[in-house]
Design an enzyme around this catalytic site. Structure first.
Site, mmCIF file in Angstrom:
data_model
loop_
_atom_site.group_PDB
_atom_site.id
_atom_site.type_symbol
_atom_site.label_atom_id
_atom_site.label_comp_id
_atom_site.label_asym_id
_atom_site.label_seq_id
_atom_site.Cartn_x
_atom_site.Cartn_y
_atom_site.Cartn_z
ATOM 1 N N ASP A 144 36.713 33.754 43.116
ATOM 2 C CA ASP A 144 37.528 34.786 43.754
ATOM 3 C C ASP A 144 38.897 34.211 44.138
ATOM 4 O O ASP A 144 38.980 33.219 44.873
ATOM 5 C CB ASP A 144 36.757 35.251 45.004
ATOM 6 C CG ASP A 144 37.305 36.529 45.588
ATOM 7 O OD1 ASP A 144 38.348 36.995 45.128
ATOM 8 O OD2 ASP A 144 36.666 37.047 46.521
ATOM 9 N N GLY A 196 42.143 42.128 38.752
ATOM 10 C CA GLY A 196 42.839 42.694 37.593
ATOM 11 C C GLY A 196 44.236 42.141 37.363
ATOM 12 O O GLY A 196 44.934 42.591 36.452
ATOM 13 N N ASP A 217 38.943 45.716 45.538
ATOM 14 C CA ASP A 217 37.548 45.957 45.942
ATOM 15 C C ASP A 217 37.148 47.434 45.959
ATOM 16 O O ASP A 217 37.914 48.304 46.367
ATOM 17 C CB ASP A 217 37.317 45.425 47.360
ATOM 18 C CG ASP A 217 37.365 43.914 47.417
ATOM 19 O OD1 ASP A 217 37.896 43.303 46.473
ATOM 20 O OD2 ASP A 217 36.872 43.356 48.404
HETATM 21 C C1 GAL Z 1 36.906 39.771 48.041
HETATM 22 C C2 GAL Z 1 36.035 40.162 46.858
HETATM 23 C C3 GAL Z 1 34.764 40.759 47.416
HETATM 24 C C4 GAL Z 1 34.059 39.727 48.264
HETATM 25 C C5 GAL Z 1 34.988 39.191 49.353
HETATM 26 C C6 GAL Z 1 34.375 38.010 50.093
HETATM 27 O O1 GAL Z 1 38.100 39.231 47.571
HETATM 28 O O2 GAL Z 1 36.727 41.078 46.034
HETATM 29 O O3 GAL Z 1 33.945 41.221 46.363
HETATM 30 O O4 GAL Z 1 33.622 38.672 47.430
HETATM 31 O O5 GAL Z 1 36.229 38.779 48.813
HETATM 32 O O6 GAL Z 1 35.244 37.425 51.016
#
Ligand code: GAL
Length: 392
Positions: A144, A196, A217
Site C-alpha cells: 500500500d 490507480g 478506497d
Molecule cells: C488504505 C487502503 C485500505 C487499507 C488501509 C490501511 O490506504 O486503501 O484498503 O489497507 O490503507 O491503513
C-alpha cells in the site's frame, strides 16, 4: 554441453510449470481484516476469522485467503528484521494455524517508511521483508503506497520540469518488492495498492503484480460502490488471468447498504472478475449475506476460465446493461438500476449479441426462466441488479 542443454530445458519446463501454477490464475478470493477490524485487529481475530471461514462454508465456496491488513507491524531488530507487535505474538505460528485450516495467509506492507496506519513500512528493507514473509509462510502481500506519497512529493519538488519523475520512482518502488518476492521462490500473490495512480493496469504486470487497486478506497456506501464500478468500465480489457483490476474489497455484511444494493455490489464485482475479498464480521453473517457471498453460480461467473471483465454495453441515465462472455460459450448479463424509483424498461438482447433471443437462467433465484424473444419488457426496482446467464 548436453548437461547444460538439459539443465536449460529443465529450467524452462519448471518455469512454465510455475507460471501455469500462478496462484492468481483466477481472481483471488478470501477475507481481509481491514473493513471490519481496522487498526484493532489481533492474532485471535485472525484465527477466529480462519475458523469461521471454515464453519460458515466460505472456504468451501472458494474464499481461501485470510489477509491481515495494516497495523500488525512492530519494530525492526538490530539486523533490520521486522517483528510483529504485541497483538501478534508469533507470526509463523499464526500462518501455520491458518494453513492448518486449508487456507492461505496474506499480509500487508508499504513501499514507504510508514504504512497508512503509521506502522513500519518496507522502505530500504524490501528484500529482507520479502524473505521474512516467505519464512513465515505468507501467500499474499498487499503493498500500500501510504507514506511513499511523501517521497513522491519530494521528487516532484526536486524535478519541477519532469512531471513523470515521481511516478517512475513509484513504479521502481513497486518493482523492487515484486523482484524481492519473486526471489524468495515462494508463490506470493503481489497485490498493488496505490489507488490507480499512473495506471497500474498498464505497469502492474511489469513489476510482477497480479492485481492492482484501480481507485481510492471503497466505503460501505451505495454511491461510493457504484462510482468505483463505473470507474472500472474503461479499463475492463486490462484485466485477465494472472493480472486483475481490483475495485477494492467487498462491503457485503457491514450494514451500510440495503440488501438490493449489496446484491448490486456482488453482481458488479463478479461481472468485473474482481478479486472477492470479503470484509465483514464472519461471526455475524446473516442469511442474506450468505446468499450473496456464497452463491455458487455468481462465484462461477467471477472465477470463469476466460477471465474477461464485463463490458458495459450501454448506460442510459441510471440504467446500465453489462455482458461478460463465459468459457462454455454462454454469456453472463447484468442489468443494473441506480435509479431511486422503479423503472420499466425494454431490453434488447441483440445488444448483448443474442439477436434471436435466448434461454435464460436467473443467477440470484437459481431458476431457469425459459426462452425469451429478443425484446424483453421488465421492471427494475430501485437500486437493484439482475444477473442472468444467457444461451443462444
Ligand atoms: C488504505 C487502503 C485500505 C487499507 C488501509 C490501511 O490506504 O486503501 O484498503 O489497507 O490503507 O491503513
Amino acid at each position: 554441453m548436453i548437461k547444460a542443454v538439459f539443465a536449460a530445458l529443465l529450467a524452462l519446463v519448471s518455469f512454465g510449470f510455475a507460471e501455469a501454477q500462478s496462484p492468481a490464475e483466477h481472481p483471488i478470493m478470501g477475507w481481509n481484516s481491514w473493513n471490519h477490524f481496522g487498526g484493532k485487529v489481533t492474532d485471535a481475530d485472525v484465527r477466529s476469522a480462519a475458523d469461521q471461514l471454515v464453519s460458515t462454508g466460505m472456504r468451501d465456496a472458494g474464499y481461501v485467503y485470510v489477509n491481515l491488513d495494516d497495523t500488525w507491524q512492530g519494530k525492526r531488530d538490530a539486523n533490520g528484521i521486522i517483528h510483529p507487535n504485541e497483538r501478534f505474538p508469533d507470526m509463523k505460528a499464526l500462518a501455520d494455524y491458518v494453513h492448518s485450516k486449508g487456507l492461505k495467509f496474506g499480509i500487508y506492507s508499504s513501499p514507504g517508511a510508514k504504512t497508512c496506519g503509521g506502522y513500519e513500512g518496507s522502505l530500504g528493507h524490501e528484500t529482507q521483508d520479502a524473505q521474512t514473509y516467505a519464512k513465515w509462510g505468507v501467500d499474499f502481500l498487499k503493498y500500500d503506497l501510504c507514506s511513499y506519497q511523501d517521497d513522491m512529493e519530494k521528487i516532484r519538488e526536486a524535478h519541477p520540469d519532469d512531471a513523470d519523475a515521481e511516478f517512475r520512482a513509484m513504479i521502481e518502488a513497486y518493482r523492487k518488492m515484486g523482484d524481492a518476492l519473486k526471489a524468495t521462490g515462494r508463490p506470493i500473490v503481489y497485490s498493488l495498492c496505490q489507488y490507480g495512480l499512473a495506471e497500474p493496469w498498464k505497469f502492474g504486470p511489469q513489476v510482477k503484480g497480479q492485481m492492482w487497486r484501480t481507485t481510492d478506497d471503497i466505503s460501505d456506501n451505495y454511491y461510493r460502490m457504484m462510482l468505483i464500478a463505473y470507474a472500472n468500465v474503461p479499463i475492463a480489457s486490462f484485466s485477465g488471468p494472472g493480472h486483475w483490476n481490483d475495485p477494492d474489497m467487498l462491503e457485503i455484511g457491514n450494514g451500510g447498504m440495503k440488501f438490493s444494493e449489496y446484491r448490486t455490489h456482488m453482481t458488479l464485482w463478479v461481472m468485473m472478475s474482481a478479486p472477492l475479498l470479503a470484509g465483514n464480521d464472519l461471526s455475524k453473517m446473516s442469511e442474506e449475506d450468505r446468499s450473496l457471498l456464497m452463491n455458487r453460480e455468481a462465484i462461477a461467473i467471477d472465477q470463469d476460465a476466460l477471465g474477461k471483465s464485463a463490458e458495459r454495453i450501454w448506460q442510459r441515465g441510471d440504467i446500465s446493461f453489462w455482458k461478460k462472455p463465459l468459457a462454455d460459450g454462454s454469456t453472463a448479463v447484468a442489468v443494473v438500476s441506480a435509479d431511486a424509483s422503479p423503472r420499466d424498461i425494454l431490453l434488447d438482447l441483440a445488444d448483448a449479441g443474442l439477436g434471436s433471443g435466448a434461454t435464460v437462467h436467473d443467477v440470484w433465484s437459481g431458476k431457469d426462466l425459459g426462452r425469451w424473444p429478443v425484446r424483453h419488457a421488465m421492471r427494475m426496482e430501485p437500486h437493484s441488479a439482475q444477473l442472468w446467464v444467457l444461451r443462444k
